[in-house]
Design a protein around this motif. Structure first.
Motif, PDB file in Angstrom:
ATOM      1  N   TRP A  24       7.535   6.818  10.316  1.00  0.00           N
ATOM      2  CA  TRP A  24       7.951   8.614   9.838  1.00  0.00           C
ATOM      3  C   TRP A  24       9.212   8.488   8.866  1.00  0.00           C
ATOM      4  O   TRP A  24      10.324   8.003   8.863  1.00  0.00           O
ATOM      5  N   GLY A  25       8.599   9.614   8.095  1.00  0.00           N
ATOM      6  CA  GLY A  25       9.900   9.909   7.315  1.00  0.00           C
ATOM      7  C   GLY A  25       9.783   8.977   6.114  1.00  0.00           C
ATOM      8  O   GLY A  25      10.794   9.091   5.028  1.00  0.00           O
ATOM      9  N   LEU A  26       9.320   7.849   5.659  1.00  0.00           N
ATOM     10  CA  LEU A  26       9.346   7.135   4.712  1.00  0.00           C
ATOM     11  C   LEU A  26       8.911   7.429   3.505  1.00  0.00           C
ATOM     12  O   LEU A  26       9.252   7.955   2.634  1.00  0.00           O
ATOM     13  N   ASP A  27       8.060   8.597   3.987  1.00  0.00           N
ATOM     14  CA  ASP A  27       7.741   9.401   2.603  1.00  0.00           C
ATOM     15  C   ASP A  27       9.047   9.929   1.371  1.00  0.00           C
ATOM     16  O   ASP A  27       8.858  10.057   0.464  1.00  0.00           O
ATOM     17  N   LYS A  28       9.747   9.986   2.384  1.00  0.00           N
ATOM     18  CA  LYS A  28      10.681  10.832   1.591  1.00  0.00           C
ATOM     19  C   LYS A  28      11.713  10.165   1.068  1.00  0.00           C
ATOM     20  O   LYS A  28      12.840  10.388   0.216  1.00  0.00           O
ATOM     21  N   GLU A  29      11.931   8.516   1.192  1.00  0.00           N
ATOM     22  CA  GLU A  29      12.607   7.386   1.140  1.00  0.00           C
ATOM     23  C   GLU A  29      12.509   7.335  -0.777  1.00  0.00           C
ATOM     24  O   GLU A  29      13.294   6.728  -1.362  1.00  0.00           O
ATOM     25  N   ALA A  30      11.280   7.188  -1.513  1.00  0.00           N
ATOM     26  CA  ALA A  30      11.519   7.454  -2.750  1.00  0.00           C
ATOM     27  C   ALA A  30      11.000   8.090  -3.199  1.00  0.00           C
ATOM     28  O   ALA A  30       8.841   8.836  -2.971  1.00  0.00           O
ATOM     29  N   LYS A  31      10.185   8.330  -4.806  1.00  0.00           N
ATOM     30  CA  LYS A  31       9.393   9.083  -5.656  1.00  0.00           C
ATOM     31  C   LYS A  31       8.673   8.069  -6.576  1.00  0.00           C
ATOM     32  O   LYS A  31       9.376   7.315  -7.048  1.00  0.00           O
ATOM     33  N   ARG A  76       2.094   0.964 -15.138  1.00  0.00           N
ATOM     34  CA  ARG A  76       3.444   1.079 -15.126  1.00  0.00           C
ATOM     35  C   ARG A  76       3.568   1.655 -13.774  1.00  0.00           C
ATOM     36  O   ARG A  76       3.463   2.652 -14.103  1.00  0.00           O
ATOM     37  N   VAL A  77       4.693   1.508 -12.544  1.00  0.00           N
ATOM     38  CA  VAL A  77       5.040   2.557 -11.715  1.00  0.00           C
ATOM     39  C   VAL A  77       6.401   2.649 -12.002  1.00  0.00           C
ATOM     40  O   VAL A  77       7.048   1.343 -11.929  1.00  0.00           O
ATOM     41  N   LYS A  78       7.088   4.005 -12.037  1.00  0.00           N
ATOM     42  CA  LYS A  78       8.527   3.435 -11.843  1.00  0.00           C
ATOM     43  C   LYS A  78       8.641   3.962 -10.191  1.00  0.00           C
ATOM     44  O   LYS A  78       8.582   5.503 -10.284  1.00  0.00           O
ATOM     45  N   VAL A  79       9.394   3.842  -9.737  1.00  0.00           N
ATOM     46  CA  VAL A  79       9.858   4.801  -8.764  1.00  0.00           C
ATOM     47  C   VAL A  79      11.016   4.447  -8.570  1.00  0.00           C
ATOM     48  O   VAL A  79      12.187   3.696  -9.096  1.00  0.00           O
ATOM     49  N   SER A  80      12.023   6.036  -8.008  1.00  0.00           N
ATOM     50  CA  SER A  80      12.935   6.530  -7.655  1.00  0.00           C
ATOM     51  C   SER A  80      12.901   6.201  -5.998  1.00  0.00           C
ATOM     52  O   SER A  80      12.800   7.082  -4.804  1.00  0.00           O
ATOM     53  N   ARG A  81      14.018   5.531  -6.359  1.00  0.00           N
ATOM     54  CA  ARG A  81      14.903   5.699  -4.391  1.00  0.00           C
ATOM     55  C   ARG A  81      15.876   6.694  -4.040  1.00  0.00           C
ATOM     56  O   ARG A  81      16.505   6.566  -4.865  1.00  0.00           O
ATOM     57  N   ARG A  82      15.441   6.878  -2.802  1.00  0.00           N
ATOM     58  CA  ARG A  82      17.058   7.937  -2.313  1.00  0.00           C
ATOM     59  C   ARG A  82      17.507   6.890  -1.882  1.00  0.00           C
ATOM     60  O   ARG A  82      16.653   6.901  -0.396  1.00  0.00           O
ATOM     61  N   PHE A  83      18.745   6.547  -1.478  1.00  0.00           N
ATOM     62  CA  PHE A  83      19.316   5.989  -1.031  1.00  0.00           C
ATOM     63  C   PHE A  83      19.873   6.056   0.424  1.00  0.00           C
ATOM     64  O   PHE A  83      20.230   5.779   1.529  1.00  0.00           O
ATOM     65  N   ARG A  84      20.134   7.252   0.543  1.00  0.00           N
ATOM     66  CA  ARG A  84      20.895   8.058   1.699  1.00  0.00           C
ATOM     67  C   ARG A  84      19.285   8.077   2.476  1.00  0.00           C
ATOM     68  O   ARG A  84      19.725   7.087   3.652  1.00  0.00           O
ATOM     69  N   ARG A  85      18.517   8.702   2.568  1.00  0.00           N
ATOM     70  CA  ARG A  85      17.027   8.346   2.817  1.00  0.00           C
ATOM     71  C   ARG A  85      17.031   6.955   3.598  1.00  0.00           C
ATOM     72  O   ARG A  85      16.644   6.848   4.655  1.00  0.00           O
TER      73      ARG A  85
END
Ligand SMILES: Nc1ncnc2c1ncn2[C@@H]1O[C@H](COP(=O)(O)OP(=O)(O)O)[C@@H](O)[C@H]1O
Ligand code: SF4
Ligand SMILES: [Mg+2]
Length: 526
Positions: free
Chosen positions: A77-84, A92-101
């Motif tokens: 739960w809440g995993l979808d908010k952790e990265a875009k 290729r895929v660019k992943v931006s992670r949200r470290f607070r999440r």
């Protein structure tokens, strides 16, 4: 149902491309059940285990999709908010992670681990810290999971049951009672101690153990019994010589005001931590965030820390932590006894490099079980060990299952090991579960060509003339997994449709499911 995994997808974003390590893994584990996860190296067994405990190295790894329900709480739960994710050119895929999440997600996972998932790793040496002694490391795990029990025991023994008198000066009073014979409980301690010495002369382990436990009961602190047991065990000719040592141990009941206050503070901090864990678990169960409740508990925690900052001061810290250190040492010894280590006191005092692989693996099991987990994940627990030690470790796990009722997810590429301990088997191939069945059923009637191949490649004692077969080819590169059925390039029965569409999981008997076009049972749910 302890664990229910559905449609789990875990990818690794590497420079060569996206490794689709898990592609829709679905299975469940019931209470008290042992499930074996088998497959060749590189099939995604470890990735499955690490996904459940959320220990996937991120970056490069990422759980992309699916649900993992542990006792009704969705761990993802809440995993979808952790990265875009953004798709660039050339796939290729660019992943931006949200470290607070991500940090929040990790805190949630810590709550879950405390509440019942433990893991035993493939390489015991890499999971231990080389600069701390074994007892220190077990103590840390113990205080993390069951700190309350340890602290309560200490607080109670030092004050509650024997009145304030004994708490004020345990050892001195113990000696004084011998002459006056006035005190009630202290006199009883003395009696129990004399009984222990008497029994020790008979040199019989069981009665000695019983006498030591009685002493621990009377003193109100079980660890004192353990300590007394190891003090007199070796010296049956003259156990009385160990009296000073045991009396010194009783000083543990003799805590300073500061030490007691520290224990009370630690207890309060743990209560707050449990409250926070409860909020996290509720969030995962209801799928609804409660940021206010969380913040309130965090603030109270910090307020308490601030009020009692002096416990962290140099010189104070060592003093106030002493009772806990002594107490957890003997708890660690008890845990090591539980995994059949013959000389637990020496082992507890030792360091990881002094122990053999089998010994370390037992220490890891002791640590993993210090929290009485409801789910134990064992990733190739015996692969690095000798055959004889392997058997002992498996025996140990079997006993634990019976004693504590722990559900076990046992990962191995050794089908012999699975046959011995598992109730059900899940066969994994290239990131998918291809067959799942009760153990006997799978061995007697393997359906999936890959499972048949695996079984044909183990030596058989009943028919030694039968040649060993191996599955041709190797596990595919998961950056470019084969289309349709991922096994089709190696499958002797491959048909045109196998290359096109992934086969669905079908039901082929009681609890027996398989994903292969050779079978046509009803499609399984989930
Ligand atoms: N940190 C990582 N980076 C990239 N790929 C990884 C990583 N960890 C695992 N993988 C890939 O995931 C797949 C499954 O690995 P693993 O679960 O370790 O297999 P095993 O079944 O032997 O335990 C492999 O193809 C491996 O290359
Ligand atoms: S689906 Fe086709 S390729 Fe896959 S295992 Fe079955 S027969 Fe072989
Ligand atoms: Mg592995």
């Amino acid at each position: 149902m302890v664990l229910d995994i559905r449609g789990l997808r875990t990818y690794f974003f590497t420079y060569d491309g996206v490794v689709k390590a898990l592609d829709g893994v679905t299975f469940n584990i019931r209470r008290g059940e042992t499930i074996g996860l088998v497959g060749e190296t590189g099939c995604g067994k470890s990735v499955t285990a690490f996904s459940v405990t959320k220990l996937i190295p991120d970056p490069p790894g990422r759980i992309m999709d699916g649900t993992i329900l542990f006792k009704g709480a969705n761990l993802l739960w809440g995993l979808d908010k952790e990265a875009k994710f953004k798709t660039l050119k050339k796939g290729r895929v660019k992943v931006s992670r949200r470290f607070r999440r991500i940090r929040q997600g990790q805190a949630r996972m810590t709550a879950v681990r405390g509440g019942g998932i433990s893991m035993i790793f493939q390489e015991p040496t890499s999971a231990m810290n080389p600069i701390f002694s074994i007892s220190d490391q077990i103590s840390e795990a113990l205080m993390l999971h069951r700190g309350e029990v340890v602290i309560d025991g200490l607080l109670q023994a030092s004050a509650g049951r024997h009145g304030r008198g004994l708490a004020a000066d345990g050892a001195r009073r113990l000696r004084a009672e011998r002459t006056t014979e006035a005190g009630l409980s202290s006199g009883r301690i003395e009696e129990a101690l004399d009984q222990l010495f008497k029994v020790a002369r008979q040199n019989d382990q069981d009665t000695l153990r019983a006498a030591a436990e009685h002493l621990g009961d009377v003193a109100g602190l079980a660890s004192l019994g353990t300590q007394a047991f190891y003090a007199v065990r070796g010296s049956w000719a003259d156990p009385e010589s160990r009296r000073p040592e045991i009396e010194r141990a009783f000083r543990r009941l003799n805590m300073s005001q500061l030490q007691r206050r520290y224990l009370q503070r630690e207890r309060a901090l743990r209560t707050l931590a449990r409250e926070l864990q409860a909020v996290y678990l509720r969030e995962m169960r209801n799928g609804k965030a409660e940021p206010l409740a969380r913040r309130r508990i965090t603030l109270r925690t910090w307020a308490l820390r601030l009020r009692t900052f002096y416990f962290g001061l140099w010189g104070v810290r060592g003093h106030v932590r002493k009772p806990i250190r002594k107490e957890t040492f003997w708890h660690a010894v008890r845990l090591l006894e539980g995994v059949r280590i013959a000389n637990p006191v020496q082992v507890a005092r030792g360091y990881p490099h002094e122990l053999s692989g089998g010994m370390l693996q037992r220490v890891m099991i002791a640590m993993a079980l210090s929290s009485d987990p409801e789910l134990l994940i064992a990733d190739e627990p015996t692969t690095a060990l000798d055959v004889t030690i392997q058997a002992q470790i498996l025996e140990l796990m079997k006993n634990l299952k019976e004693r504590v009722g722990t559900a076990i997810m046992l990962i191995t590429h050794d089908l012999g090991v699975i046959a011995e301990v598992a109730d059900r088997v899940a066969v994994m191939y290239a990131g998918n579960i291809v067959e799942i069945a009760p153990v006997k059923d799978l061995y007697l009637r393997p359906l999936h060509p890959y499972a048949q191949g695996l079984l044909a490649s183990i030596p058989r004692m009943d028919d030694p003339t039968k040649p060993l077969e191996s599955i041709p080819g190797s596990v595919p590169n998961l950056i470019y997994p084969p289309s349709g059925c991922r096994f089709h390039p190696r499958c002797p029965h491959a048909m045109p449709i196998c290359k096109e569409v992934r086969p669905p999981m079908t039901v082929e008997g009681e609890g027996h499911q398989v994903a292969c076009y050779l079978y046509h049972g009803p499609v399984a749910k989930g």
